[in-house]
Write a protein that holds these residues in place. Structure first.
Motif, short mmCIF file in Angstrom:
data_model
loop_
_atom_site.label_atom_id
_atom_site.label_comp_id
_atom_site.label_asym_id
_atom_site.label_seq_id
_atom_site.Cartn_x
_atom_site.Cartn_y
_atom_site.Cartn_z
N GLY A 264 -18.07 -0.98 54.96
CA GLY A 264 -18.20 -0.05 53.85
C GLY A 264 -19.21 1.04 54.12
O GLY A 264 -19.72 1.20 55.24
N CYS A 265 -19.50 1.78 53.07
CA CYS A 265 -20.34 2.96 53.20
C CYS A 265 -21.78 2.62 53.52
O CYS A 265 -22.29 1.56 53.17
CB CYS A 265 -20.28 3.78 51.91
SG CYS A 265 -18.67 4.53 51.60
N TYR A 266 -22.43 3.55 54.19
CA TYR A 266 -23.86 3.51 54.47
C TYR A 266 -24.31 4.96 54.60
O TYR A 266 -23.47 5.86 54.74
CB TYR A 266 -24.16 2.72 55.74
CG TYR A 266 -23.42 3.19 56.97
CD1 TYR A 266 -23.91 4.22 57.78
CD2 TYR A 266 -22.19 2.62 57.32
CE1 TYR A 266 -23.23 4.67 58.90
CE2 TYR A 266 -21.49 3.07 58.44
CZ TYR A 266 -22.02 4.08 59.22
OH TYR A 266 -21.33 4.53 60.32
N PRO A 267 -25.58 5.25 54.52
CA PRO A 267 -26.02 6.65 54.63
C PRO A 267 -25.51 7.30 55.92
O PRO A 267 -25.66 6.75 57.01
CB PRO A 267 -27.55 6.54 54.64
CG PRO A 267 -27.84 5.27 53.91
CD PRO A 267 -26.71 4.34 54.26
N GLY A 268 -24.88 8.45 55.77
CA GLY A 268 -24.36 9.17 56.92
C GLY A 268 -23.01 8.70 57.42
O GLY A 268 -22.50 9.23 58.41
#
Length: 366
Positions: A264-268
């Motif tokens: 899933g999403c993470y910074p950048g």
């Protein structure tokens, strides 16, 4: 070199907040940071101990962050480039921590120690990264603490299995495989020069109790030798001079398994994914050697191409004194700069780099 064992203690003066953007190749703007010391060139005997026999070294250039709490794994899963949600007790993983622009703020080796997830990180960025991560915990049941004062980090390289078998009942048989024992965790890391390498992280008192036994079989050498072996293994490390300089693929983190493109999403994450799937990786990290010493050849130094002296074509990622003289480097450059001409340190008329083969292949860029 049987000096007392030093812990990988955190850097109390590196109080930079991760919320403040970093200036290129330097500390986050408006903040101060203490650089890692420049380690003296190891002796010929220290290099030989690793390559011809076996050696160990106290790795004071690292710190350790412990993440604890019911939500520690899921919290880190949403912050780092690799999967911590499914990190099991038998393996370690490389991971990066990026800014919103997809630029690396830190690199970690991550593993589980009981209910704790441990992050091994360059000591000079630890305080800033720990502070930044803590800002985003919010309501998650997770806590980040500096465990460096209680733990020691030891690197072992060469013919060390017999010595380690006196400490651990079993030894890891594959790269990033981990075993636990009463004296801590033992993690196999990528070979260098076809020599085995291990990281041993455990309570300082437990490790110190085993040191006399270890010294009977292995030579203690400078931690600078480990920096050199990491470079020859082709494994970049994000230190303070190169914070926010590279998207993970620029330092080959996709090849090294430090990025999970299915999580899933993470910074950048959008920037990292876009670079991967749109074929926009035009820069990579290579292995090289250059004449000089570490007082003048350092991470963050710019590189220039003979055909385009007016603008940099790359940057030094990591540097370490080399066994055969000069300094071995991991350097991030434009791929086009490797096709012809020459690459130079500091200026187009500076020392020329001699490129060496990485111990792994890179994907063909389109």
């Amino acid at each position: 070199m049987n000096t007392p064992l030093a812990t990988a203690s955190g850097n109390p003066s590196a109080t930079a907040s991760g919320a403040v953007p970093a200036t290129p190749g330097g500390a986050p703007s408006g903040q101060s940071a203490t650089a890692l010391p420049v380690l003296p060139r190891p002796s010929a005997d220290e290099f030989a101990a690793v390559l011809e026999h076996g050696a160990y070294m106290a790795l004071t250039q690292f710190g350790v962050i412990d993440a604890t709490g019911d939500d520690a794994a899921s919290f880190l899963h949403g912050q780092l480039t690799n999967d911590t949600q499914h990190l099991d007790a038998a393996n370690a993983r490389l991971a990066g921590y990026c800014s919103a622009k997809g630029r690396l703020l830190a690199s970690f080796l991550t593993w589980r120690s009981g209910d704790t997830i441990r992050l091994l990180v360059s000591k000079d960025v630890q305080a800033a990264v720990q502070k930044r991560l803590s800002m985003f915990v919010l309501r998650a049941k997770a806590k980040l603490v500096d465990a460096s004062g209680e733990l020691a980090v030891i690197g072992l390289a060469g013919d060390v299995r017999k010595a380690l078998s006196g400490v651990f009942d079993a030894l890891p048989d594959g790269v990033h495989v981990k075993v636990d024992g009463a004296a801590g965790s033992l993690i196999r890391v990528p070979d260098a020069f076809e020599r085995l390498r291990y990281l041993w992280i455990g309570p300082k008192a437990q490790i110190e109790a085993h040191l006399p036994q270890l010294r009977e079989k292995l030579k203690q050498v400078s931690p600078a030798v480990w920096d050199w072996l990491d470079i020859r293994a082709g494994e970049p490390r994000i230190t303070q001079p190169v914070v926010e300089q590279f998207v993970p693929q620029m330092v080959n983190f996709d090849v090294l398994g430090a990025v999970n493109f299915r999580k899933g999403c993470y910074p950048g994450q959008e920037v990292v994914a876009r670079s991967q799937y749109r074929g926009t990786i035009k820069r990579r990290t290579s292995l090289a050697n250059v004449a000089g010493e570490l007082d003048t050849v350092q991470a963050g130094a710019e590189l220039f191409h003979s055909d385009d002296p007016g603008q940099p074509c790359g940057m030094v990622v990591n540097a370490a004194s080399a066994r055969d003289g000069g300094v071995d480097l991991l350097v991030e450059t434009k791929l086009a700069a490797l096709e012809s001409g020459s690459v130079h340190l500091g200026a187009a008329e500076g020392p020329a780099l001699r490129f060496l083969a990485l111990p792994y292949g890179l994907p063909t860029e389109v």
